[in-house]
Write an enzyme that holds these catalytic residues in place. Structure first.
Site, PDB file in Angstrom:
ATOM      1  N   LYS A  43       0.847  -1.198   0.000  1.00  9.39           N
ATOM      2  CA  LYS A  43       0.000   0.000   0.000  1.00  9.39           C
ATOM      3  C   LYS A  43       0.881   1.247   0.000  1.00  9.39           C
ATOM      4  CE  LYS A  43      -2.076   3.351   2.666  1.00  9.39           C
ATOM      5  NZ  LYS A  43      -1.472   4.265   3.676  1.00  9.39           N
ATOM      6  N   HIS A  94       6.040 -13.831   0.697  1.00 12.10           N
ATOM      7  CA  HIS A  94       4.772 -14.351   1.228  1.00 12.10           C
ATOM      8  C   HIS A  94       4.418 -13.739   2.583  1.00 12.10           C
ATOM      9  CE1 HIS A  94       7.675 -17.977   1.917  1.00 12.10           C
ATOM     10  NE2 HIS A  94       8.074 -16.912   2.574  1.00 12.10           N
ATOM     11  N   ASN A 107       2.656   1.096  10.115  1.00 15.82           N
ATOM     12  CA  ASN A 107       2.685   2.478   9.633  1.00 15.82           C
ATOM     13  C   ASN A 107       1.662   3.385  10.311  1.00 15.82           C
ATOM     14  OD1 ASN A 107       0.673   0.922   8.376  1.00 15.82           O
ATOM     15  ND2 ASN A 107       0.501   2.351   6.678  1.00 15.82           N
ATOM     16  N   TYR A 108       0.857   2.875  11.229  1.00 17.74           N
ATOM     17  CA  TYR A 108      -0.270   3.633  11.767  1.00 17.74           C
ATOM     18  C   TYR A 108      -0.286   3.545  13.283  1.00 17.74           C
ATOM     19  CZ  TYR A 108      -5.223   5.086  12.178  1.00 17.74           C
ATOM     20  OH  TYR A 108      -6.391   5.733  12.488  1.00 17.74           O
ATOM     21  N   ALA A 116      15.450 -12.187  12.473  1.00 20.49           N
ATOM     22  CA  ALA A 116      14.075 -12.681  12.531  1.00 20.49           C
ATOM     23  C   ALA A 116      13.475 -12.420  13.911  1.00 20.49           C
ATOM     24  CB  ALA A 116      14.034 -14.164  12.207  1.00 20.49           C
TER      25      ALA A 116
END
Length: 399
Positions: free
Chosen positions: A256, A268, A291-292, A328
């Site tokens: 996005k 994936h 991001n929010y 990770a």
């Protein structure tokens, strides 16, 4: 070619079941526009009526300086420009005042200013002048228009294997050498470049698909996909995303408002929102770009050849410099410098002979049961929480 010597008039038609027929959109274009395209000139809309004198309405809709006026009905989107041009030619060559079409008219413009009354009596017609009156006729006519579009692309070198299950809007541009498989919806002002392979089951709207790209069972909106990039299956590319060349966007990846550099692999189960990735980055499975914060959205910037390990969280706003390595399971909240290894996770601990497992309690063996040790949580300066065993009780006494 647009003929600027012609007045175009599209008469609106109202259906009891569909309302204003001309405003219905079919394959990316309103029926008014489908009819207007056949006129081959700019057009105006006017109200159709069989019982009201049409002279005054037509006079207000036309430019008298243009010699010819073409009047068609909004419910006949199958009429072709060839049919209209032949009627115009007949009017000129035979010096006529008017030519009656099965469902429409061609007038000498001055003639409309010479007569006192004109009552338009449309006739029921078929083939090119078949009319939209209800949902069934709309479906039938839509299918005819759809196949016209497919034939146009096929004649221009696009391989379409199944005409019955392929849907392409009228404004889509597809270059020669593209393959479009069944069950695809390509909409809006999309551009698909030569050599691209649109595999089954995609929805593509207002997108640019680069040369030799492959799109498989995915949804793409208002975005760009570079040459030789593969997308899908089951990827979701949201608006304002630019994916570079030679990229791999795999299954269940959502992008996005992001820029993905050339050669990146996002294979994936990943979400990238409001981010910029440099070239040749590798984004592992389960990575989330957070991001929010509940009120505002922030961007993250990732350099070139950055490796982000599986199940990492990138909490914006943050910058990750070139060639950094994100371990990770890390949650990154601060900038990472070039070629650094960033680890942000709790250290692993193990409690032997743990008797608090309600799901799978240990077998009872009184000979090995000992009192469990207590564990203290230790907060380190780098934010890592560790646990250490102690033989002290709550009062600091030996157990």
């Amino acid at each position: 070619m647009i003929d600027f010597d012609i007045n175009g008039v599209v008469l609106s038609v109202n259906s009891k079941t569909l309302g204003d027929v001309g405003k219905i959109k079919v394959l990316g274009k309103a029926l008014n526009d489908w009819v207007g395209a056949a006129i081959g000139a700019p057009y105006m809309c006017a109200t159709a009526s069989q019982v009201v004198n049409a002279v005054e309405g037509l006079r207000n809709a036309v430019d008298r300086a243009k010699r010819i006026t073409v009047v068609l009905y909004s419910d006949t989107p199958l009429v072709s420009e060839k049919t209209v041009s032949e009627a115009v030619k007949s009017l000129k060559e035979n010096k006529l005042n008017a030519v009656k079409l099965p469902r429409g008219f061609v007038f000498r413009t001055d003639y409309l200013f010479e007569i006192d009354s004109l009552f338009l009596q449309p006739e029921i017609a078929d083939r090119e002048f078949d009319t939209v009156t209800d949902s069934e006729s709309l479906s039938r006519i839509t299918d005819i228009l759809r196949k016209r579009i497919l034939r146009y692309h096929a004649q221009n070198g696009v391989l379409i294997s199944d005409f019955s299950n392929t849907f392409i809007d009228c404004d889509v541009v597809i270059e020669r050498g593209v393959t479009v498989e069944p069950y695809n919806f390509i909409k809006g002002k999309s551009l698909i470049k030569s050599g691209a392979h649109i595999m089954p089951g995609n929805y593509i709207e207002n997108c640019i698909i680069g040369e030799n790209a492959k799109i498989d069972s995915s949804r793409l909106y208002s975005s760009s996909v570079g040459a030789s990039t593969t997308v899908g299956p089951y990827a979701y590319i949201r608006p304002d995303t630019v994916v570079g060349c030679n990229c791999r966007i795999g299954d269940f990846v959502e992008l996005k408002s992001s820029i993905i550099g050339d050669g990146c692999k996002v294979s994936h189960l990943t979400y990238i929102g409001d981010a910029e990735l440099g070239k040749d980055c590798n984004i592992g499975c389960g990575v989330v770009f957070a991001n929010y914060d509940g009120k505002e959205k922030y961007r993250s910037v990732v350099g070139e050849r950055v490796f982000v390990g599986s199940n990492a969280n990138i909490v914006a706003p943050v910058n990750i410099a070139d060639r950094a390595f994100i371990a990770a399971g890390s949650t990154i909240t601060k900038n990472v410098s070039s070629q650094a290894l960033a680890i942000a996770r709790a250290r692993q601990m193990q409690i032997p002979n743990w008797h608090g497992n309600a799901y799978a309690p240990p077998s009872v063996d009184n000979s090995i049961i000992t009192a469990p040790k207590k564990f203290n949580l230790v907060q380190f300066s780098d934010g890592i929480i560790d646990a250490s065993a102690t033989d002290k009780n709550d009062d600091g006494q030996d157990q």
